[in-house]
Enzyme design. Structure first.
Site, PDB file in Angstrom:
ATOM      1  N   LYS A  34       0.850  -1.197   0.000  1.00  0.00           N
ATOM      2  CA  LYS A  34       0.000   0.000   0.000  1.00  0.00           C
ATOM      3  C   LYS A  34       0.885   1.245   0.000  1.00  0.00           C
ATOM      4  O   LYS A  34       1.897   1.279   0.707  1.00  0.00           O
ATOM      5  CB  LYS A  34      -0.903  -0.021   1.233  1.00  0.00           C
ATOM      6  CG  LYS A  34      -1.950   1.088   1.269  1.00  0.00           C
ATOM      7  CD  LYS A  34      -2.869   0.967   2.500  1.00  0.00           C
ATOM      8  CE  LYS A  34      -3.961   2.028   2.497  1.00  0.00           C
ATOM      9  NZ  LYS A  34      -4.867   1.923   3.668  1.00  0.00           N
ATOM     10  N   SER A  74     -10.019   2.196   2.725  1.00  0.00           N
ATOM     11  CA  SER A  74      -9.082   2.858   1.860  1.00  0.00           C
ATOM     12  C   SER A  74      -8.096   1.938   1.140  1.00  0.00           C
ATOM     13  O   SER A  74      -7.481   2.358   0.150  1.00  0.00           O
ATOM     14  CB  SER A  74      -8.274   3.867   2.679  1.00  0.00           C
ATOM     15  OG  SER A  74      -7.458   3.209   3.623  1.00  0.00           O
ATOM     16  N   SER A 119     -10.524   0.039   6.959  1.00  0.00           N
ATOM     17  CA  SER A 119      -9.842   0.117   5.656  1.00  0.00           C
ATOM     18  C   SER A 119      -9.133  -1.145   5.194  1.00  0.00           C
ATOM     19  O   SER A 119      -8.648  -1.198   4.066  1.00  0.00           O
ATOM     20  CB  SER A 119      -8.813   1.248   5.671  1.00  0.00           C
ATOM     21  OG  SER A 119      -9.438   2.493   5.540  1.00  0.00           O
TER      22      SER A 119
END
Lengths: 492, 95
Positions: free
Chosen positions: A78, A158, A182
């Site tokens: 990420k 997210s 998330s």
């Protein structure tokens, strides 16, 4: 072997160890898939050269019978994790061009254990969002589609790049972060497993900060075993993060063999919210039956302050975000937009550098922390947090884990919820409580919606009891026999 | 409690984010929407409740107050939009 990317992380690891495949072959296969998957917009940076270099180094070790627990396994990272000499932006315009001179502790742990980095994954700007639509680099597209429709759906957020990449087999597994859901909500939207560990289990050092008392790193993976393997490598004490816990990291994979016989599972009655779609309710009931059939006992429990969790979160998280994001000032890194004086330079830089949702949260946080309002909002919210955490403590005096749905719906269409911040926030109604109380939670794919989209069940565990959590998750996984996969339309 | 456009301008100033006049109305509306929604926390009596200070009970760890990493000037300034001789360059702040 032809379809290398279809191997789970555990299968790939074992095949590498046995020298049935090489990391160069495996990494090359993933890079090829990534190249063909531009339509998903899952990766914001591809580090192909670095990946091949790491793969060759892994092969040299594996050849000699050496190497760590993840030796040669290709992962996606990420873009919230700082990676040395590789651009890290948190998918914000304000951090564009930022090349960290250091490596986050979690990714350093993964490289120590032999993993290979494929690239950086898209996410909501500064991890603020539930659909990956707030990214400066554009929305990520969910590999899953509704039956008979080619409407583009969100992959959740997210960590939408992480969930989409794992679901589309663009990496063996991915790192992710979870501040209000998330990791777990995107996992539910993509038929993957997402594990948010206990607060303090993984070091936050080198992860771009959003809300420091809620942020926690964890994996998104194809199955429960892979998530367990990833967590073991990611977790551990770190002197650079005072909130990281000095506790032995257990062998989570070994814990999976335990089963759930005699385990006591709680069903929080307050999670049966008004307007919950019937298919989510039915899935939950099936989950209860599966755990019973596997030998667990099930009882209803009460978490009376559940309805206050989301409004509490939307005070605490923006407050901490407004404080954390004060560092983006156009001086030390990233974007600078000049002005007449230094204050105007700050204001212009931040106006141009932050997106609408990030600005909204900074303003909200600045307001609730401002003189005269601190007690009414922030202090009140922190008191509610005490009550929410106490509800869990009481429930865990009666049961070992809790079972709930992960999200109130299946994946929705891109653009469907962007007009109303509140309707977007409601996505996190079942996940946010866990962050407020610092607990571990996991989402496991458990079935398909009427439209053929994946749905997830969430398990919540006691503080630092990821082993029990994973055992229960494994039981759900075994019973659900979730084998559906998205059609590879993006390769066309 | 509700915020008006003047308050939005004030908090934007505190947050060092430039906002145009034509953005104020929409921002005030969005913030009020969220603030109205969080008002429901007022229903809960928290008079005798301690605010949470740590998500997981732990004692704050202490370390010796010593320098552990040195000579990182180049690394520290390498991402700066303006840097000279190992220093950050900012607009003039004193006359």
């Amino acid at each position: 072997m032809t379809d290398l990317t279809s191997l789970t992380l555990a299968e790939a690891r074992d095949a590498l160890k046995k020298k049935e495949i090489t990391s160069v072959e495996l990494t090359g296969a993933y890079l090829k898939e990534m190249e063909a998957a531009g339509a998903l917009n899952a990766y914001v940076t591809v580090t192909a050269e670095k990946a091949m270099e790491m793969a060759r180094a892994s092969d040299a070790k594996l050849q000699k019978g050496e190497g760590g627990p993840l030796e040669g396994v290709p992962l996606g990272i990420k873009d919230l994790f700082c990676t040395k000499d590789v651009q890290t932006t948190a998918c914000s315009h304000i951090l564009e061009g930022f090349v960290p001179p250091y490596e986050s502790t979690v990714t350093a742990n993964l490289w120590r254990d032999g993993a290979v980095m494929l690239g950086k994954l898209n996410n909501d700007e500064f991890a603020m969002g539930s659909s990956n639509e707030t990214s400066h680099y554009g929305a990520v597209v969910n590999p899953w589609r509704r039956q008979g429709s080619d409407a583009k759906l969100v992959p959740g957020g997210s960590s939408g790049g992480s969930s989409a990449a794992v679901a589309a087999r663009l990496c063996a597994a991915a790192t992710a972060t979870d501040t209000g859901g998330s990791i777990r909500q995107p996992a539910a939207f993509t038929g993957t497993v997402g594990l948010k560990p206990t607060y303090g289990r993984c070091s936050r050092w080198g992860i771009v900060a959003f809300a420091s008392s809620l942020d926690q790193a964890g994996p998104i993976a194809r199955d429960v075993r892979d998530a367990a393997i990833m967590l073991r490598s990611m977790a551990g004490h770190d002197a650079k993060d005072t909130t990281s816990v000095d506790r032995l990291v257990p062998d989570y994979e070994a814990a999976l063999a335990g089963g759930v016989k005699g385990l006591s599972v709680g069903i929080p009655k307050e999670y049966r919210v008004e307007g919950m779609p019937k298919e989510i309710d039915d899935l939950w009931t099936r989950g209860i039956e599966w755990l019973k059939a596997a030998g667990a006992t099930v009882k209803e429990v009460s978490l009376p302050h559940t309805k206050y969790a989301l409004p509490t979160y939307y005070i605490v998280a923006p407050a901490e975000c407004s404080s954390n994001l004060a560092r983006y000032d156009g001086v030390r890194y990233g974007l600078r937009v000049e002005g007449r004086d230094v204050t105007e330079m700050y204001e212009n830089t931040r106006a141009a550098g932050f997106g609408a949702e990030v600005k909204r949260r900074i303003l909200m946080g600045t307001y609730v922390l401002s003189a005269g309002y601190y007690d009414a909002y922030y202090l009140k919210a922190q008191k509610l947090r005490t009550l929410i955490a106490r509800d869990f403590t009481e429930a865990f005096s009666e049961v070992d884990v809790l079972l709930t749905p992960t999200a109130p719906s299946a994946a929705f269409a891109i653009g469907e919820k962007t007009d109303d911040p509140l309707s977007m926030y409601l996505n996190d109604v079942f996940t946010v409580t866990v962050n407020l109380a610092g607990l571990p939670g996991i989402s496991v794919p458990a079935g398909l919606s009427g439209e053929g989209l994946p749905l997830g069940l969430q398990l919540i565990g006691r503080t630092f009891d990821e082993e029990t959590l994973l055992r229960a998750a494994r039981a759900i996984e075994e019973a659900a026999e979730f084998t559906a996969a998205p059609g590879a339309w993006w390769r066309a | 409690m509700s915020v008006d456009q003047k308050t939005v301008r004030h908090i934007a100033r505190l947050a060092r984010i430039a906002v145009r006049d034509d953005e104020l109305e929409a921002l005030a509306k969005e913030l009020n929407g969220i603030l109205d929604w969080v008002e429901q926390l007022g229903e809960v009596d928290t008079a005798d409740v301690e605010p949470m200070t740590s998500a997981v009970a732990m004692a704050m760890k202490m370390r010796d107050d010593v320098v552990t990493e040195t000579n990182l000037q180049k690394e520290v300034t390498r991402n700066a939009p303006g840097a000279e001789d190992g220093f950050f360059v900012v607009p003039k702040v004193v006359e």
